[in-house]
Write a protein that holds these residues in place. Structure first.
Motif, PDB file in Angstrom:
ATOM      1  N   PRO A  51      23.131  28.768  55.388  1.00  0.00           N
ATOM      2  CA  PRO A  51      24.573  29.016  55.332  1.00  0.00           C
ATOM      3  C   PRO A  51      24.945  30.115  54.339  1.00  0.00           C
ATOM      4  O   PRO A  51      24.162  30.452  53.454  1.00  0.00           O
ATOM      5  CB  PRO A  51      25.163  27.673  54.906  1.00  0.00           C
ATOM      6  N   GLY A  53      26.074  32.097  51.273  1.00  0.00           N
ATOM      7  CA  GLY A  53      26.098  31.770  49.850  1.00  0.00           C
ATOM      8  C   GLY A  53      25.071  30.758  49.393  1.00  0.00           C
ATOM      9  O   GLY A  53      25.119  30.296  48.253  1.00  0.00           O
ATOM     10  N   ALA A  54      24.120  30.413  50.251  1.00  0.00           N
ATOM     11  CA  ALA A  54      23.131  29.389  49.890  1.00  0.00           C
ATOM     12  C   ALA A  54      22.137  29.883  48.841  1.00  0.00           C
ATOM     13  O   ALA A  54      21.437  29.086  48.212  1.00  0.00           O
ATOM     14  CB  ALA A  54      22.382  28.918  51.134  1.00  0.00           C
ATOM     15  N   GLY A  55      22.087  31.195  48.667  1.00  0.00           N
ATOM     16  CA  GLY A  55      21.125  31.753  47.716  1.00  0.00           C
ATOM     17  C   GLY A  55      19.945  32.425  48.411  1.00  0.00           C
ATOM     18  O   GLY A  55      18.893  32.645  47.801  1.00  0.00           O
ATOM     19  N   SER A  57      19.506  35.554  49.359  1.00  0.00           N
ATOM     20  CA  SER A  57      19.104  36.837  48.771  1.00  0.00           C
ATOM     21  C   SER A  57      18.433  36.637  47.420  1.00  0.00           C
ATOM     22  O   SER A  57      17.443  37.305  47.103  1.00  0.00           O
ATOM     23  CB  SER A  57      20.313  37.752  48.595  1.00  0.00           C
ATOM     24  N   THR A  58      18.971  35.706  46.628  1.00  0.00           N
ATOM     25  CA  THR A  58      18.364  35.413  45.337  1.00  0.00           C
ATOM     26  C   THR A  58      16.935  34.899  45.542  1.00  0.00           C
ATOM     27  O   THR A  58      16.004  35.313  44.846  1.00  0.00           O
ATOM     28  CB  THR A  58      19.207  34.359  44.582  1.00  0.00           C
ATOM     29  N   ASP A  80      23.711  41.480  57.251  1.00  0.00           N
ATOM     30  CA  ASP A  80      25.029  40.903  56.981  1.00  0.00           C
ATOM     31  C   ASP A  80      25.963  41.231  58.137  1.00  0.00           C
ATOM     32  O   ASP A  80      25.781  42.236  58.822  1.00  0.00           O
ATOM     33  CB  ASP A  80      25.620  41.494  55.689  1.00  0.00           C
ATOM     34  N   ASP A  93      23.701  41.824  50.021  1.00  0.00           N
ATOM     35  CA  ASP A  93      22.420  41.177  49.701  1.00  0.00           C
ATOM     36  C   ASP A  93      21.676  41.922  48.610  1.00  0.00           C
ATOM     37  O   ASP A  93      21.021  41.325  47.759  1.00  0.00           O
ATOM     38  CB  ASP A  93      21.547  41.101  50.959  1.00  0.00           C
ATOM     39  N   ARG A  96      21.460  41.221  44.678  1.00  0.00           N
ATOM     40  CA  ARG A  96      20.516  40.266  44.065  1.00  0.00           C
ATOM     41  C   ARG A  96      19.119  40.845  43.923  1.00  0.00           C
ATOM     42  O   ARG A  96      18.218  40.175  43.452  1.00  0.00           O
ATOM     43  CB  ARG A  96      20.410  38.998  44.913  1.00  0.00           C
ATOM     44  N   VAL A 144      22.254  35.356  57.777  1.00  0.00           N
ATOM     45  CA  VAL A 144      23.081  34.159  57.622  1.00  0.00           C
ATOM     46  C   VAL A 144      22.944  33.303  58.871  1.00  0.00           C
ATOM     47  O   VAL A 144      23.088  33.797  59.991  1.00  0.00           O
ATOM     48  CB  VAL A 144      24.562  34.533  57.440  1.00  0.00           C
ATOM     49  N   ASN A 189      17.924  24.882  47.936  1.00  0.00           N
ATOM     50  CA  ASN A 189      18.225  25.721  46.777  1.00  0.00           C
ATOM     51  C   ASN A 189      19.419  25.129  46.033  1.00  0.00           C
ATOM     52  O   ASN A 189      20.095  24.245  46.537  1.00  0.00           O
ATOM     53  CB  ASN A 189      18.510  27.154  47.232  1.00  0.00           C
ATOM     54  N   LYS A 190      19.659  25.634  44.846  1.00  0.00           N
ATOM     55  CA  LYS A 190      20.686  25.079  43.961  1.00  0.00           C
ATOM     56  C   LYS A 190      20.385  23.611  43.691  1.00  0.00           C
ATOM     57  O   LYS A 190      21.287  22.761  43.655  1.00  0.00           O
ATOM     58  CB  LYS A 190      22.097  25.272  44.542  1.00  0.00           C
ATOM     59  N   ARG A 193      22.037  21.167  41.336  1.00  0.00           N
ATOM     60  CA  ARG A 193      23.315  20.525  41.624  1.00  0.00           C
ATOM     61  C   ARG A 193      23.141  19.096  42.103  1.00  0.00           C
ATOM     62  O   ARG A 193      22.094  18.710  42.627  1.00  0.00           O
ATOM     63  CB  ARG A 193      24.042  21.303  42.718  1.00  0.00           C
ATOM     64  N   THR A 223      14.374  24.430  44.936  1.00  0.00           N
ATOM     65  CA  THR A 223      14.382  25.614  44.069  1.00  0.00           C
ATOM     66  C   THR A 223      15.702  25.744  43.317  1.00  0.00           C
ATOM     67  O   THR A 223      16.734  25.250  43.759  1.00  0.00           O
ATOM     68  CB  THR A 223      14.202  26.915  44.880  1.00  0.00           C
ATOM     69  N   VAL A 224      15.609  26.391  42.177  1.00  0.00           N
ATOM     70  CA  VAL A 224      16.808  26.924  41.524  1.00  0.00           C
ATOM     71  C   VAL A 224      16.548  28.430  41.465  1.00  0.00           C
ATOM     72  O   VAL A 224      15.978  28.954  40.513  1.00  0.00           O
ATOM     73  CB  VAL A 224      17.019  26.329  40.119  1.00  0.00           C
ATOM     74  N   SER A 226      18.264  31.066  41.153  1.00  0.00           N
ATOM     75  CA  SER A 226      18.870  31.902  40.109  1.00  0.00           C
ATOM     76  C   SER A 226      18.078  31.830  38.807  1.00  0.00           C
ATOM     77  O   SER A 226      18.151  32.745  37.992  1.00  0.00           O
ATOM     78  CB  SER A 226      20.321  31.483  39.887  1.00  0.00           C
TER      79      SER A 226
HETATM   80  N1  LIG Z   1      23.661  27.061  40.652  1.00  0.00           N
HETATM   81  C1  LIG Z   1      22.873  27.857  41.375  1.00  0.00           C
HETATM   82  N2  LIG Z   1      23.361  29.035  41.837  1.00  0.00           N
HETATM   83  C2  LIG Z   1      22.549  29.820  42.567  1.00  0.00           C
HETATM   84  C3  LIG Z   1      21.211  29.472  42.841  1.00  0.00           C
HETATM   85  N3  LIG Z   1      20.653  30.433  43.591  1.00  0.00           N
HETATM   86  C4  LIG Z   1      21.599  31.359  43.790  1.00  0.00           C
HETATM   87  N4  LIG Z   1      22.752  30.991  43.175  1.00  0.00           N
HETATM   88  C5  LIG Z   1      24.019  31.740  43.175  1.00  0.00           C
HETATM   89  O1  LIG Z   1      24.639  31.612  44.432  1.00  0.00           O
HETATM   90  C6  LIG Z   1      25.390  32.786  44.727  1.00  0.00           C
HETATM   91  C7  LIG Z   1      25.027  33.326  46.081  1.00  0.00           C
HETATM   92  O2  LIG Z   1      23.697  33.776  46.055  1.00  0.00           O
HETATM   93  P1  LIG Z   1      23.100  34.763  47.153  1.00  0.00           P
HETATM   94  O3  LIG Z   1      21.649  34.902  46.885  1.00  0.00           O
HETATM   95  O4  LIG Z   1      23.895  35.994  47.255  1.00  0.00           O
HETATM   96  O5  LIG Z   1      23.336  33.892  48.464  1.00  0.00           O
HETATM   97  P2  LIG Z   1      23.116  34.314  49.987  1.00  0.00           P
HETATM   98  O6  LIG Z   1      22.732  33.084  50.718  1.00  0.00           O
HETATM   99  O7  LIG Z   1      22.195  35.470  50.084  1.00  0.00           O
HETATM  100  O8  LIG Z   1      24.578  34.762  50.381  1.00  0.00           O
HETATM  101  P3  LIG Z   1      25.040  35.530  51.716  1.00  0.00           P
HETATM  102  O9  LIG Z   1      23.994  36.554  52.037  1.00  0.00           O
HETATM  103  O10 LIG Z   1      26.347  36.113  51.351  1.00  0.00           O
HETATM  104  O11 LIG Z   1      25.147  34.476  52.776  1.00  0.00           O
HETATM  105  C8  LIG Z   1      25.101  33.757  43.604  1.00  0.00           C
HETATM  106  O12 LIG Z   1      26.165  33.702  42.686  1.00  0.00           O
HETATM  107  C9  LIG Z   1      23.829  33.229  42.987  1.00  0.00           C
HETATM  108  O13 LIG Z   1      23.695  33.555  41.633  1.00  0.00           O
HETATM  109  C10 LIG Z   1      20.720  28.221  42.309  1.00  0.00           C
HETATM  110  O14 LIG Z   1      19.579  27.835  42.516  1.00  0.00           O
HETATM  111  N5  LIG Z   1      21.596  27.482  41.578  1.00  0.00           N
END
Ligand SMILES: Nc1nc2c(ncn2[C@@H]2O[C@H](COP(=O)(O)OP(=O)(O)OP(=O)(O)O)[C@@H](O)[C@H]2O)c(=O)[nH]1
Ligand SMILES: [Mg+2]
Lengths: 312, 129
Positions: A51, A53-55, A57-58, A80, A93, A96, A144, A189-190, A193, A223-224, A226
């Protein structure tokens, strides 16, 4: 071709220009791909979806760094969506992945969906092949996971990773259809939380009910991204899946199926364009349509007629 | 299908990206494909990202006052990477007195705060190669 020679000689500019040629359907794109094709088939392709914002790209950034530690070069295609209103897009993307820019063993390309999603999966596939020919050991495709078309893109991967996050509420239900089925591995991920354990159980239950995964049970990693936590285990899981695919003979099978799909799509595309140009946009066809409208003729024999002539 | 691609980047150390984000959105709404790369970037990171995404335009934004070194550094690195045709534009808090020097260094245009985003769009459309 000069651009192909340069690409094969590791010119990053040539790689970039070649992807642009494919992306913009320049006249020389087919010739580039034709010459590149014998040099492809060596990279291992990883699809990452989930989904917004799931992280993803990070995670991609961290996975790329882990692969670099393990001595592999990495190409990344990050997709995107194009805004349906303006035709423009914000491709976010790369934000990150900026510290990957200093590494010559990594190449990141952002791509917008540009309306035609069917066309996109072919273009993304070509971008992957160009990175493959360039010599990238691993190519990661990030998209996505919102619709069927994105799922199709990820299907061009050898290993597909679905990223989920806790706290999506009933969203797990929403993405269950379509996206969750394609996961060879799952990453929560995250995981810093609340709700991580609950989500883990939900995915396990879903996998329990899914008979498709015979011989391979998709692992669930946490994973975390970030903070770079849990990344090694994810790469280990990807490598385990790769080993499974190779040992079971599945890799050859899925790659064969992929070529079949690609060629089928190319054929359909070519035939569609031909019919559009040579049939549908002619005055004669328009006259036939008017006759059908007046019920002077019916469409079924018209189609038979045309197909008989066009596809002898 | 040859959409114009614009890299929006903030070199240097200041961490305010509201202005850059506003510009990014305006460019998207004008139909450009905007690669948003964020804050605190080195000219090398910016030039390499421009190369990898094969952009036609690099839009630099800076509030910290280091534009006289960072903007020309970006222009030079783009050239060194073989991206001679890329249109480089700059924005931010830039004194009028600095603008001629920046233009001489290869920055095609400088947009100071308060410039309507439509001016930036028009400039890109008129000058992109
Ligand atoms: N708390 C937390 N935040 C995270 C983690 N991983 C990523 N984030 C944050 O989540 C936000 C979105 O991260 P992205 O890597 O851009 O997510 P994405 O899934 O690639 O987003 P889209 O490509 O826009 O769908 C950023 O602010 C990251 O810093 C994590 O493990 N924990
Ligand atoms: Mg992303």
């Amino acid at each position: 071709m000069e651009i192909v020679d340069k690409l094969l000689a590791h010119s990053r500019l040539a790689l970039s220009k070649a992807i642009t040629a494919v992306e913009n359907e320049y006249d020389d794109a087919v010739k580039i791909m034709t010459e590149i094709y014998p040099h492809t088939g060596n990279a291992y392709v990883i699809g990452i979806t989930g989904p917004p914002g799931a992280g993803k790209s990070t995670l991609t950034d961290k996975l790329a760094k882990e692969y670099r530690k393990r001595g592999k070069t990495v190409g990344i295609v990050a997709i995107d969506p194009t805004s349906p209103y303006s035709g423009g897009a914000i491709l976010g993307d790369r934000i990150r992945m900026m510290d990957l820019m200093a590494d010559e063993g990594i190449f990141v390309r952002s791509m917008a969906t540009r309306g035609s999603l069917g066309g996109l999966s072919q273009k993304a596939g070509d971008a992957v092949k160009l990175m493959d020919a360039f010599g990238m050991d691993v190519v990661i495709v990030e998209t996505v996971g919102v619709g069927q078309s994105e799922v199709d893109i990820v299907k061009t991967a050898d290993t597909t990773m679905v990223v989920v996050i806790p706290g999506m509420g009933d969203d797990i239900q929403a993405i269950k259809a379509g996206v969750l089925e394609i996961g060879d591995l799952f990453t929560i991920n995250k995981a810093d939380r609340e709700g991580t354990d609950k989500l883990n159980i939900e995915i396990e239950m879903m996998l329990e009910l899914n008979p498709e995964h015979v011989g391979w049970r998709p692992p669930i990693n946490r994973t975390v991204a970030s903070k770079g936590e849990g990344i090694e285990a994810v790469v280990d899981s990807i490598e385990a899946h790769k080993a499974y695919l190779i040992d079971s003979g599945r890799l050859a099978e899925i790659r064969k199926a992929r070529i079949k799909n690609e060629v089928t799509a190319m054929l359909n595309d070519r035939v569609n364009r031909y019919i559009d140009k040579e049939v549908v946009s002619t005055d004669a066809f328009d006259e036939l349509v008017v006759k059908m409208q007046n019920r002077e003729i019916e469409p079924y024999s018209v189609v038979d007629d045309i197909v008989g002539k066009v596809l002898k | 299908m040859a959409n114009v691609k614009v890299l929006v980047a903030k070199p240097g150390l200041d961490g305010h990206d509201r202005g850059a984000k506003v510009v990014a959105r305006a460019l998207r709404d004008a139909g450009f494909e905007v690669i948003y790369t964020g804050i605190r970037l080195t000219p090398e990171q910016i030039a390499e990202a421009a190369l990898q995404d094969d952009v036609q335009v690099v839009a630099l934004s800076l509030l910290s006052g280091a534009h006289n070194t960072l903007f020309p550094a970006c222009v030079e690195l783009l050239k060194a990477k073989g991206l001679e045709d890329v249109l480089v534009i700059g924005g931010g808090v830039i004194p009028d007195a600095d603008i001629p020097g920046l233009k001489a260094a290869g920055v095609a245009e400088v947009f100071t705060p308060g410039t309507p985003t439509s001016n930036i769009v028009d400039f890109i459309n008129a000058n992109v190669k």
